[in-house]
Write a protein that holds these residues in place. Structure first.
Motif, mmCIF file in Angstrom:
data_model
loop_
_atom_site.group_PDB
_atom_site.id
_atom_site.type_symbol
_atom_site.label_atom_id
_atom_site.label_comp_id
_atom_site.label_asym_id
_atom_site.label_seq_id
_atom_site.Cartn_x
_atom_site.Cartn_y
_atom_site.Cartn_z
ATOM 1 N N THR A 216 1.041 -1.154 0.036
ATOM 2 C CA THR A 216 0.083 -0.024 -0.263
ATOM 3 C C THR A 216 0.861 1.478 0.267
ATOM 4 O OG1 THR A 216 0.009 0.380 2.555
ATOM 5 C CG2 THR A 216 -1.831 -1.417 1.195
ATOM 6 N N LYS B 182 -0.829 -0.657 -6.333
ATOM 7 C CA LYS B 182 -2.217 -1.575 -5.544
ATOM 8 C C LYS B 182 -2.425 -0.010 -5.318
ATOM 9 C CE LYS B 182 -4.204 -4.907 -2.392
ATOM 10 N NZ LYS B 182 -4.377 -3.708 -0.950
ATOM 11 N N ASP B 183 -2.016 0.385 -4.438
ATOM 12 C CA ASP B 183 -2.773 1.937 -3.309
ATOM 13 C C ASP B 183 -1.651 2.430 -3.925
ATOM 14 O OD1 ASP B 183 -4.674 0.144 -2.240
ATOM 15 O OD2 ASP B 183 -3.521 -0.718 -0.850
ATOM 16 N N ASP C 287 -3.587 1.581 -9.168
ATOM 17 C CA ASP C 287 -4.480 2.994 -8.846
ATOM 18 C C ASP C 287 -4.584 4.026 -9.334
ATOM 19 O OD1 ASP C 287 -6.110 3.574 -6.061
ATOM 20 O OD2 ASP C 287 -5.013 5.148 -5.363
ATOM 21 N N ARG C 288 -3.637 4.666 -9.423
ATOM 22 C CA ARG C 288 -3.615 5.775 -10.111
ATOM 23 C C ARG C 288 -2.905 6.256 -10.779
ATOM 24 N NH1 ARG C 288 -3.474 9.508 -4.296
ATOM 25 N NH2 ARG C 288 -3.193 7.346 -3.438
ATOM 26 N N THR D 46 -7.838 2.722 -11.458
ATOM 27 C CA THR D 46 -9.151 1.822 -10.256
ATOM 28 C C THR D 46 -9.878 3.229 -9.636
ATOM 29 O OG1 THR D 46 -7.992 0.845 -9.058
ATOM 30 C CG2 THR D 46 -8.829 -0.711 -11.093
ATOM 31 N N GLY D 47 -8.621 3.644 -9.146
ATOM 32 C CA GLY D 47 -8.582 5.078 -8.367
ATOM 33 C C GLY D 47 -8.642 6.659 -9.036
#
Length: 460
Positions: free
Chosen positions: A262, A289-290, A331-332, A353-354
């Protein structure tokens, strides 16, 4: 006459023939002491105790056991590098007593130590064509031991004739024909102008820092950054050395970077001591991922002569980021909120996805050409960001071609532009009407599948 030691390197391969002098081209050998010529000597002052002579530069040493020589004997160890090839290093090591090589075997074996490189596998030693016995601590005649952590090979022998040392190397990276056990070691050893080649999939224990002008060639292999919790540790940090501009290229074919934890970006770019960064990313597959794909950090830093950060609020000294032929999911995407930053993205895809695929603010200029963007939320954003000491500065985004789509269509969050910013579209296909951002001389035309394509305005 002396000890002739040949170091033979293999790389988990079996060779059945050698039809020409190129059969082993490209083979690697480990980092070994750069021994050209060395010598060490001493006098046996107490024959009832062991005597050790060594060369502090190369680390080669010989230990003569007690009750082997006589008091007053002069002992000399000489070493001469006689050959270097991609798959072997040969040394001539000679032990003389009172100026002469012993004519018969000594009553006790001498322990000869030399560094052949760390973390080698299946090390095997033959003496005059006969296999020696591997043990944990070589003491008896015809025994050898190898410490993979230090790279030191110890050979116990009472007679002096050719030795062959063979091993298998499991390298993570290489520079030229020199192999390194870890990618971090290769980056540390690299100098400006070097290309570091990744040779297998690796997992980082910490952020990999690059502050020199090098090419990192990932090829088909993947760098995985572990779960780093909330520390925002990125896989790779590219920064200046504080003295010169930094020019870094990362290349890949089917390899790339996987940030599994993360709050970690694939890449963080950070100016140091007002020195600009030129970063090129050519090919590969990337995942965060994040967090973000590329984070062009909002502020530069000033570091004093002791290496301490003394200012975290310096405007960026300048970055040029060129991204081409890459595929990113996560994510970004790319985030930059600072002035003096230019970003060019071509022939690439972003599946986000973010929050956003592109967050461009603070005076950053970003050009997108033949880029595919698919996002669940916001797509391409031109934002107003506060940059010290200038205040609010607007991002500038120029979309020339590509395909852009967001799952959020009512209202559409695909394209957003703050007041004082520029978001100019001169080409591309969109799943929501981009007319509000189309540049003068261009028109958004609705297609049968309810998408819009921006084309030059037809002449009347």
């Amino acid at each position: 006459e002396g000890i002739a030691i040949t170091v033979v390197a293999t790389q988990n391969t079996v060779e059945h023939d050698s039809y020409n002098n190129q059969y082993d081209a490209g083979a690697l050998y480990p980092v070994v002491p750069t021994i050209v010529s060395a010598s060490a000597s001493g006098i046996v002052t107490d024959s009832t105790s062991e005597t050790t002579i060594s060369d502090p530069v190369s680390g080669v040493e010989a230990t003569i056991p007690a009750n082997t020589l006589s008091n007053g004997d002069e002992v000399e160890l000489t070493i001469e590098r006689t050959a270097v090839a991609a798959d072997s290093v040969t040394y001539e090591i000679e032990l003389t007593v009172n100026g002469a090589v012993p004519g018969t075997a000594l009553p006790n074996p001498v322990i000869v130590k030399l560094n052949i490189g760390t973390d080698l596998k299946n090390v095997a030693v033959t003496h005059n064509g006969n296999p020696m016995t591997k043990v944990d601590n070589a003491v008896n005649d015809q025994e050898y031991s190898y410490n993979s952590a230090t790279g030191v090979l110890a050979i116990a022998t009472a007679s002096f004739s050719p030795f062959t040392i063979a091993y298998e190397a499991d390298y993570a990276a290489s520079i030229g024909n020199v192999g390194y056990v870890t990618l971090e070691e290769a980056i540390d050893a690299a100098v400006d102008g070097d290309t570091v080649n990744l040779l297998k999939n690796v997992t980082l224990n910490d952020t990999l820092g690059i502050d020199k002008d090098i090419v990192l060639n990932l090829g088909q292999y993947v760098i995985t950054s572990p779960n780093v919790g909330a520390d925002k540790e990125e896989a790779i940090q590219i920064s200046g050395d504080g003295v010169n501009p930094t020019n870094v290229t990362v290349k890949a074919t089917t390899g790339g970077i996987n940030v599994a934890g993360t709050n970690g970006a694939c890449f963080l770019l950070l100016n140091v001591n007002d020195k600009p960064i030129n970063f090129t990313l050519d090919g590969g597959y990337y995942y965060s991922k994040d967090y973000e794909f590329i984070d062009a950090f909002g502020l530069g830093v000033i570091i004093d002569d002791n290496g301490d950060v003394i200012n975290l609020s310096t405007p960026s000294a300048g970055m040029t980021i060129n991204v081409k032929d890459v595929s990113y999911s996560g994510d970004r995407g790319i985030h930059s909120t600072n002035k003096n930053v230019t970003i060019n993205v071509t022939d690439s895809s972003f599946d986000v996805t973010g929050y956003s695929a592109f967050y461009i603010g603070g005076g950053t200029v970003c050009t997108l050409e033949n880029v595919d963007v698919n996002c669940e939320d916001r797509g391409v954003l031109a934002k107003s960001s506060n940059v010290y000491p200038d205040g609010d500065l607007g991002g500038k985004v120029y979309i020339k071609s590509g395909h852009y789509a967001s799952e959020q269509t009512t209202p559409s969050w695909l394209l957003q532009c703050d007041e004082g910013c520029i978001l100019s579209v001169t080409g591309g296909t969109f799943n929501s009407d981009p007319s509000a951002f189309v540049a003068a001389g261009y028109t958004a035309v609705q297609n049968a599948d309810n998408t819009w394509t921006v084309i030059p305005t037809p002449a009347e």
